[in-house]
Every structure is written in C-alpha cells, then in structure tokens.
Design an enzyme around this catalytic site. Structure first.
Site, PDB file in Angstrom:
ATOM      1  N   SER A 195      42.584  41.097  46.905  1.00 51.40           N
ATOM      2  CA  SER A 195      43.209  41.966  45.920  1.00 51.40           C
ATOM      3  C   SER A 195      42.792  43.424  46.146  1.00 51.40           C
ATOM      4  CB  SER A 195      42.858  41.474  44.510  1.00 51.40           C
ATOM      5  OG  SER A 195      43.683  42.074  43.542  1.00 51.40           O
ATOM      6  N   ASP A 288      53.031  36.118  42.574  1.00 53.69           N
ATOM      7  CA  ASP A 288      52.054  37.188  42.421  1.00 53.69           C
ATOM      8  C   ASP A 288      52.778  38.526  42.424  1.00 53.69           C
ATOM      9  OD1 ASP A 288      49.844  38.838  42.434  1.00 53.69           O
ATOM     10  OD2 ASP A 288      49.036  38.127  44.339  1.00 53.69           O
ATOM     11  N   HIS A 317      47.265  34.320  41.865  1.00 53.50           N
ATOM     12  CA  HIS A 317      46.371  35.412  42.233  1.00 53.50           C
ATOM     13  C   HIS A 317      44.939  35.099  41.780  1.00 53.50           C
ATOM     14  CE1 HIS A 317      45.660  39.743  43.118  1.00 53.50           C
ATOM     15  NE2 HIS A 317      44.688  39.576  42.238  1.00 53.50           N
TER      16      HIS A 317
END
Length: 347
Positions: A195, A288, A317
């Site tokens: 991320s 996501d 996610h």
C-alpha cells in the site's frame, strides 16, 4: 451472521482488540461454513475468496473509523490491536529478529534459517496510509515473508503523518536504503512494501536509479501499491466502499500526508520515465480502490522494458496483515515465492 456493529458499545480500543480476535476465531471455521456466512460477493468482485469477502462484510458493518474524531495516535493503537488478532507468523524462533537504527530511522532485521551474510536483502516499507502502521503491525507478515522466501528482510519504521508530512516518509525511506547499502555493502538490495509502503518502495527504486551515490535496487516487490495520488482511477468508484479500504479512507490518509499529487515522489506513476528500473512483482486485489493504479504502474513498467510479473489476488486490501485467514496466508506464500525467484539472479 454476527455483525461488527454488535461491538459498537465497546470503547474503540476494546472493539479493535475484541474484533480482531473474534475474526480470528471465525476464520478457523471450515471452508463450507465460511462460504455460507459470507454469501456470494457482488458481480464487480467476482472471484473474491469467501474469507476475504467475509472480512470485507464485517469491516463494512462496523463504524467508519475515518469519520470518527479520535486522535490519530488512538487510531494507530486500535490498528495495532486489531492487527495482532489477525496476523499469524511462523513459529517463534523460526526467524532471527534484531532491532537496529538506520541513520536515525528505526528498523527491524529478519534473518531466515541458513541465510548467508552476502545473501540479498529486502528493504521493506509497511503500509498504513503514511499515517498508521509500524514494524510492529507488520511484524508477523515480515516474519512469514522472510521465513517462506529465505530472504533477509529489513523493515523500516519511517516517520508518520500528520506529525511529519510529505516528504518526511520518503526521506526516511531513502535514508534507510542508503544505510542498508553501506551496512550490507555489496549485497543485492531489493525494495518492497504494501500500500503506502509499496508507494515508498517504488519511489526508492526511482531515486536509486537516478542517484549515483546509491546502488540500483535489484528487485521491486510492490503489494497493492499507491502509485497516483493526483487522480482517482475507475476502481475508486467501483470499490468505493465495502472492501476494507474505502475511497473516503484514501482521501483521509492523503489529507493527513498532504503531498502534491503531481510530484512523482508521491505519485510514481507520474515519473517522467520508468526505464532502467529493476524487475518487479506487482500484486493487486480484486476489489481494491488502488487496483487500477497498481496495474497501470505495472503496464508502464512493461512499456519501459522492465520485466514485470503481476497477480490480481482474490483478497481484500491489507491481506499482508491478515494471515490468520488461510487464503491470505496462501497469497503471502505466493508472494514469498515471487520474492525468492526475483532475487535468485541477484547474487
């Protein structure tokens, strides 16, 4: 089905602790039971694993943490408590762990059994929107990644926003990479992260390519990375809510980080050129908000002549921290295999 909303009467920190451990118990149920609990995902999320869909449904049933007015420090503590309930690493003692300081930046070194002193090293940056997360929240995932891949991992505890806005996290990420290059001289260095950490890893690879004082990165492990904070791709609208990370949540994180979205150090997809970068593995998730920009980055890498492997996982996610789910653990083991293969030619 039990709903996370049933926990709303608890204080936020207690809810996070109880919710994480409750989810861990639920995930131990047989696959058939989990499928009945989860039901089928919506058409836009077809192929999502029942465990992941159940996690998404439970998260959506709970309160929207991005709208509550708890201090950021309190929200970080809640995340840490929740992560501890759903993250499972290898057996205790399976990986050597040492806490160090890299030019003022705390780091944690993981050494798997039999790793040679000259073996490749992955410099890893945790996720959490540049606002949350730490080496602690990602400890189990990093242990498992190191153990399963046989690769040494250096997890970086960079400074967080809003106390330290952009580009503080970038500065720390590069400083830790520079320290690793000096401390582990001659060792091939890979970069990776999930991320926001995937964003930092991509930025470090670009920085190393352009900075003659740094060795080029040998490999990139980019897990559902943020690559463009200057625009919102179609996946922001398709998966705006209901799958753990929401479009509103990303706006909250970027608002705390406060970058200029046109700056490639915040949006590596906007870098003028991606040529000359090391081979990459780019993982995305079916439902996501970051899916499209992650896959767009992989496409641009290919166009620039960079070898790239991609995989769209049947997870939500954040699955790096959800290894109590059997399917998430399997996904992380696949990623460990990609890392092992990616660094195998780096010696």
């Amino acid at each position: 089905m039990f709903r996370m909303s049933s926990l709303r009467w608890l204080p936020g920190r207690a809810e996070a602790w109880v919710g994480g451990r409750l989810l861990r118990l639920v995930l131990k149920l047989p696959d058939g039971v989990l499928r009945r609990l989860a039901d089928a995902p919506p058409a836009e999320a077809a192929g999502l694993h029942p465990e992941a869909w159940l996690i998404g449904r439970l998260a959506a049933a709970g309160p929207d943490r991005m709208s509550d007015d708890a201090p950021v420090a309190e929200q970080r503590r809640r995340l840490a408590l929740q992560s501890s309930g759903v993250s499972v690493g290898p057996p205790a003692g399976a990986v050597g762990v040492t806490d160090l300081v890299a030019d003022g930046v705390p780091v944690r070194l993981y050494v798997p059994p039999g790793a040679a002193a000259d073996s490749p090293l992955l410099v890893y940056y945790h996720g959490g929107g540049w606002v949350q997360g730490s080496v602690e929240t990602h400890d189990a995932g990093c242990r498992l990644l190191s153990f399963a891949s046989g690769v040494r991992v250096l997890s970086v505890d960079y400074r967080l926003a809003p106390e330290h806005v952009f580009p503080a996290a970038v500065d720390d990420a590069v400083a830790a990479y520079r320290w690793a290059a000096a401390t582990f001289a001659g060792v091939p260095l890979a970069v990776g992260g999930d991320s926001a950490g995937g964003n930092l890893a991509a930025v470090v690879a670009l920085t190393a390519r352009d900075d003659a004082s740094l060795p080029d990165a040998a490999f990139q492990l980019l897990l559902y990375p943020v690559t463009d904070l200057g625009a919102q791709a179609e996946s922001y609208r398709t998966f705006a809510s209901g799958y753990l990370l929401t479009a509103r949540g990303m706006e909250w994180f970027s608002g705390k980080y406060r970058p200029d979205g046109s700056d490639w150090r915040a949006s590596p997809l906007r870098a003028p050129s991606l040529s000359g970068l090391p081979p990459a593995y780019v993982a995305t998730c079916i439902p996501d908000v970051l899916r499209d920009e992650g896959e767009a980055y992989a496409a641009r890498l290919r166009e620039a002549g960079v070898p790239v492997a991609t995989q769209r996982h049947d997870q939500v996610h954040g699955f790096f921290n959800m290894t109590a789910a059997r399917s998430a653990e399997r996904a992380l083991l696949q990623i460990a295999g990609a890392l092992r293969q990616g660094v195998s030619t780096c010696r």
